[in-house]
Design an enzyme around this catalytic site. Structure first.
Site, PDB file in Angstrom:
ATOM      1  N   LYS A 160       0.796  -1.240   0.000  1.00  0.00           N
ATOM      2  CA  LYS A 160       0.000   0.000   0.000  1.00  0.00           C
ATOM      3  C   LYS A 160       0.827   1.289   0.000  1.00  0.00           C
ATOM      4  O   LYS A 160       0.343   2.354   0.388  1.00  0.00           O
ATOM      5  CB  LYS A 160      -0.995   0.071   1.174  1.00  0.00           C
ATOM      6  CG  LYS A 160      -1.868  -1.134   1.355  1.00  0.00           C
ATOM      7  CD  LYS A 160      -2.447  -1.655   0.090  1.00  0.00           C
ATOM      8  CE  LYS A 160      -3.572  -0.818  -0.476  1.00  0.00           C
ATOM      9  NZ  LYS A 160      -4.022  -1.360  -1.773  1.00  0.00           N
ATOM     10  N   GLY A 178       2.102   2.609  -2.767  1.00  0.00           N
ATOM     11  CA  GLY A 178       2.022   3.282  -4.069  1.00  0.00           C
ATOM     12  C   GLY A 178       2.660   2.444  -5.170  1.00  0.00           C
ATOM     13  O   GLY A 178       3.114   2.961  -6.197  1.00  0.00           O
ATOM     14  N   THR A 179       2.659   1.144  -4.959  1.00  0.00           N
ATOM     15  CA  THR A 179       3.271   0.192  -5.899  1.00  0.00           C
ATOM     16  C   THR A 179       2.638   0.292  -7.288  1.00  0.00           C
ATOM     17  O   THR A 179       3.341   0.411  -8.303  1.00  0.00           O
ATOM     18  CB  THR A 179       3.059  -1.262  -5.382  1.00  0.00           C
ATOM     19  OG1 THR A 179       3.066  -1.258  -3.966  1.00  0.00           O
ATOM     20  CG2 THR A 179       4.091  -2.201  -5.937  1.00  0.00           C
ATOM     21  N   HIS A 197       6.510  -7.356  -2.455  1.00  0.00           N
ATOM     22  CA  HIS A 197       6.409  -6.690  -1.155  1.00  0.00           C
ATOM     23  C   HIS A 197       7.351  -7.358  -0.155  1.00  0.00           C
ATOM     24  O   HIS A 197       7.310  -7.056   1.042  1.00  0.00           O
ATOM     25  CB  HIS A 197       4.973  -6.766  -0.626  1.00  0.00           C
ATOM     26  CG  HIS A 197       3.979  -6.079  -1.512  1.00  0.00           C
ATOM     27  ND1 HIS A 197       4.146  -4.787  -1.954  1.00  0.00           N
ATOM     28  CD2 HIS A 197       2.808  -6.500  -2.043  1.00  0.00           C
ATOM     29  CE1 HIS A 197       3.120  -4.453  -2.716  1.00  0.00           C
ATOM     30  NE2 HIS A 197       2.303  -5.475  -2.794  1.00  0.00           N
ATOM     31  N   ARG A 214       6.132   5.145   1.583  1.00  0.00           N
ATOM     32  CA  ARG A 214       5.050   6.082   1.905  1.00  0.00           C
ATOM     33  C   ARG A 214       5.092   6.363   3.401  1.00  0.00           C
ATOM     34  O   ARG A 214       5.472   5.454   4.175  1.00  0.00           O
ATOM     35  CB  ARG A 214       3.718   5.419   1.532  1.00  0.00           C
ATOM     36  CG  ARG A 214       2.507   6.281   1.709  1.00  0.00           C
ATOM     37  CD  ARG A 214       1.269   5.552   1.217  1.00  0.00           C
ATOM     38  NE  ARG A 214       0.149   6.458   1.081  1.00  0.00           N
ATOM     39  CZ  ARG A 214      -1.064   6.102   0.686  1.00  0.00           C
ATOM     40  NH1 ARG A 214      -1.311   4.836   0.371  1.00  0.00           N
ATOM     41  NH2 ARG A 214      -2.033   6.983   0.577  1.00  0.00           N
ATOM     42  N   SER A 257      -4.086   3.040   4.790  1.00  0.00           N
ATOM     43  CA  SER A 257      -4.397   2.390   3.508  1.00  0.00           C
ATOM     44  C   SER A 257      -4.400   0.868   3.678  1.00  0.00           C
ATOM     45  O   SER A 257      -5.277   0.160   3.160  1.00  0.00           O
ATOM     46  CB  SER A 257      -3.366   2.833   2.463  1.00  0.00           C
ATOM     47  OG  SER A 257      -3.641   2.245   1.236  1.00  0.00           O
ATOM     48  N   TYR A 278       5.847   8.225  -2.106  1.00  0.00           N
ATOM     49  CA  TYR A 278       4.463   8.524  -2.479  1.00  0.00           C
ATOM     50  C   TYR A 278       4.227  10.033  -2.386  1.00  0.00           C
ATOM     51  O   TYR A 278       3.584  10.639  -3.246  1.00  0.00           O
ATOM     52  CB  TYR A 278       3.529   7.783  -1.511  1.00  0.00           C
ATOM     53  CG  TYR A 278       2.063   7.864  -1.857  1.00  0.00           C
ATOM     54  CD1 TYR A 278       1.476   6.907  -2.656  1.00  0.00           C
ATOM     55  CD2 TYR A 278       1.273   8.906  -1.376  1.00  0.00           C
ATOM     56  CE1 TYR A 278       0.121   6.968  -2.971  1.00  0.00           C
ATOM     57  CE2 TYR A 278      -0.078   8.981  -1.686  1.00  0.00           C
ATOM     58  CZ  TYR A 278      -0.645   8.016  -2.484  1.00  0.00           C
ATOM     59  OH  TYR A 278      -1.977   8.094  -2.800  1.00  0.00           O
ATOM     60  N   PHE A 316      -4.496   9.963 -10.462  1.00  0.00           N
ATOM     61  CA  PHE A 316      -5.413   9.114  -9.683  1.00  0.00           C
ATOM     62  C   PHE A 316      -6.742   8.967 -10.416  1.00  0.00           C
ATOM     63  O   PHE A 316      -7.305   7.872 -10.490  1.00  0.00           O
ATOM     64  CB  PHE A 316      -5.622   9.715  -8.279  1.00  0.00           C
ATOM     65  CG  PHE A 316      -6.486   8.856  -7.399  1.00  0.00           C
ATOM     66  CD1 PHE A 316      -5.982   7.724  -6.788  1.00  0.00           C
ATOM     67  CD2 PHE A 316      -7.825   9.172  -7.201  1.00  0.00           C
ATOM     68  CE1 PHE A 316      -6.780   6.912  -5.987  1.00  0.00           C
ATOM     69  CE2 PHE A 316      -8.640   8.374  -6.401  1.00  0.00           C
ATOM     70  CZ  PHE A 316      -8.108   7.245  -5.792  1.00  0.00           C
TER      71      PHE A 316
HETATM   72  P1  A3P Z   1      -5.172   4.753  -0.524  1.00  0.00           P
HETATM   73  O1  A3P Z   1      -5.686   3.491   0.073  1.00  0.00           O
HETATM   74  O2  A3P Z   1      -4.623   5.682   0.519  1.00  0.00           O
HETATM   75  O3  A3P Z   1      -6.135   5.421  -1.418  1.00  0.00           O
HETATM   76  P2  A3P Z   1      -0.365  -0.133  -3.640  1.00  0.00           P
HETATM   77  O4  A3P Z   1      -0.431  -0.015  -5.098  1.00  0.00           O
HETATM   78  O5  A3P Z   1       1.045  -0.208  -3.101  1.00  0.00           O
HETATM   79  O6  A3P Z   1      -1.219  -1.245  -3.138  1.00  0.00           O
HETATM   80  O7  A3P Z   1      -0.918   1.214  -2.999  1.00  0.00           O
HETATM   81  C1  A3P Z   1      -2.278   1.557  -3.090  1.00  0.00           C
HETATM   82  C2  A3P Z   1      -2.440   2.976  -2.635  1.00  0.00           C
HETATM   83  O8  A3P Z   1      -1.935   3.847  -3.653  1.00  0.00           O
HETATM   84  C3  A3P Z   1      -3.915   3.356  -2.441  1.00  0.00           C
HETATM   85  O9  A3P Z   1      -3.908   4.377  -1.433  1.00  0.00           O
HETATM   86  C4  A3P Z   1      -4.247   3.911  -3.816  1.00  0.00           C
HETATM   87  O10 A3P Z   1      -5.389   4.729  -3.837  1.00  0.00           O
HETATM   88  C5  A3P Z   1      -2.969   4.709  -4.093  1.00  0.00           C
HETATM   89  N1  A3P Z   1      -2.779   5.014  -5.526  1.00  0.00           N
HETATM   90  C6  A3P Z   1      -2.782   4.155  -6.556  1.00  0.00           C
HETATM   91  N2  A3P Z   1      -2.631   4.818  -7.722  1.00  0.00           N
HETATM   92  C7  A3P Z   1      -2.542   6.134  -7.417  1.00  0.00           C
HETATM   93  C8  A3P Z   1      -2.386   7.327  -8.190  1.00  0.00           C
HETATM   94  N3  A3P Z   1      -2.309   7.298  -9.515  1.00  0.00           N
HETATM   95  N4  A3P Z   1      -2.319   8.510  -7.528  1.00  0.00           N
HETATM   96  C9  A3P Z   1      -2.397   8.544  -6.169  1.00  0.00           C
HETATM   97  N5  A3P Z   1      -2.549   7.462  -5.376  1.00  0.00           N
HETATM   98  C10 A3P Z   1      -2.608   6.247  -5.999  1.00  0.00           C
END
Ligand code: A3P
Length: 349
Positions: A94, A96-97, A158, A181, A189, A246, A282
């Site tokens: 979580k 921003g992968t 991860h 992050r 998240s 992030y 996003f």
């Molecule tokens: P939130 O749950 O805070 O919204 P991962 O990809 O590591 O699983 O991380 C997911 C997190 O990254 C989620 O955070 C998701 O909404 C956010 N995310 C994914 N793509 C994004 C983007 N283009 N811009 C901003 N946040 C993004």
């Protein structure tokens, strides 16, 4: 006579099946077992959540593993053969992968951004520690092994640094991008992700999950250990390890894309960078079925009615969850655990 023949045939089939099963690697048994379980019992189970398992690996490292991966898989990951042109994205869950995956694919396919956006991102990457139980959902370990030699491999993981393939741990064989992050938003998240992802245990209440996060009693272990280990390595291997946060992506995606392109040794024009920023916003990614994880929702592995994968995409949502006391407690923990770090996080922008 016919009865005897039928009996002989079924004994022969059982013997062949047993030899075939025994000849498989443990990871493939885990995968086949998982496929059968997913197609049958899983749908019948009233509660689909499996507990975490604390596993000690052959290199002595211990980790709480989620049910979708396990010792047989991660032992294979440790011995996985890397290629010099591989690109690995490593992160605590979580952080921003997915966002970084999309940016990296677009940088490496500059000129073909529409192609990247119109194909499932989960099929353009291999999830290193994920056995291919439900292949329709994306590429996993076995696909990475079979990946065409003519094509560059992209993978995400991860896993903590100490569980990466030995070749990657011991020398910088390929490009490694670490996404981090701030831990407060990461925790929030992750809490919502646990609520909706059936591959993870039930998080309990927010207070319970917060306590587990602080203790590091969660899948993949402590955030502090995870991030610190990668940070140390990035300081020693600046040419092959890149750190992206992030918060920096949120503040200035354009210059972060340019820096990542430089690290990946890709010439990307100003116009192309603008297009990447647009595609990776996003709003675009959360309305693109190739990046929003809706396949997982359809397959019953995630429940978007509880929380979406692309949830809020903000810095500072922790303020809507942390109580005043939790914030004080976390600040103290953060101060103690990061006192020797040269890495700073932003908790609001
Ligand atoms: P939130 O749950 O805070 O919204 P991962 O990809 O590591 O699983 O991380 C997911 C997190 O990254 C989620 O955070 C998701 O909404 C956010 N995310 C994914 N793509 C994004 C983007 N283009 N811009 C901003 N946040 C993004």
């Amino acid at each position: 006579m016919e009865m005897c023949l039928a009996l002989l045939i079924s004994i022969a089939c059982t013997v062949i099946a047993t030899f075939w099963w025994l000849s498989l690697r443990e990871i493939d048994r885990f995968t086949y077992g998982g496929k059968v379980f997913f197609k049958t019992l899983w749908h019948l189970l009233p509660a689909k959540r499996q507990p975490l398992v604390n596993v000690k690996f052959t290199n002595g490292f211990e980790m709480m593993t989620p049910s979708y991966t396990g010792k047989p898989v991660i032992e294979e990951v440790l011995n996985f053969k890397m290629r010099p042109d591989d690109v690995v994205i490593a992160s605590y869950t979580k952080a921003g992968t997915t966002w970084t995956q999309m940016i990296v694919r677009m940088i490496c396919n500059a000129g073909a951004k529409k192609d990247v956006a119109s194909k499932r991102l989960a099929n353009q990457f291999g999830f290193l520690e994920m056995p291919e139980v439900v292949s329709a959902l994306g590429k996993g370990f076995q696909s990475l092994e079979k990946w065409s030699q003519a094509e560059r491999r992209f993978m995400k993981t991860h896993l903590p640094f100490k569980l990466l393939p030995y070749e990657l741990q011991h020398n910088g064989v390929c490009k490694l991008i670490c996404v981090v992050r701030n831990p407060k938003d990461n925790c929030v998240s992750l809490y919502h992700f646990h609520r909706m992802a059936s591959g993870l245990p039930d998080p309990g209440t927010w207070d319970e999950f917060f306590a587990s996060f602080c203790k590091g009693d969660i899948a993949y272990g402590s955030w502090f250990d995870h991030v610190h280990q990668y940070w140390k390595v990035s300081q020693e291997r600046k040419d092959s390890v890149y750190f992206v946060s992030y918060e920096n992506l949120q503040k200035d995606m354009k210059s972060e894309v340019a820096k990542m392109a430089k690290f990946l040794e890709k010439d990307v024009s100003e116009n192309e960078i603008d297009a990447i920023v647009e595609h990776c916003s996003f709003s675009r990614m959360s309305s693109n079925e190739n990046t929003d994880f809706s396949e997982f929702n359809k397959a019953g592995l995630m429940d978007f009615s509880v929380s979406k994968f692309m949830r809020k995409g903000q810095v500072g949502d922790w303020k809507n969850h942390f109580t005043i006391n939790q914030n004080i407690e976390f600040d103290e923990l953060y101060k103690a655990r990061t006192k020797d770090w040269t890495l700073n996080f932003e908790f609001e922008i």
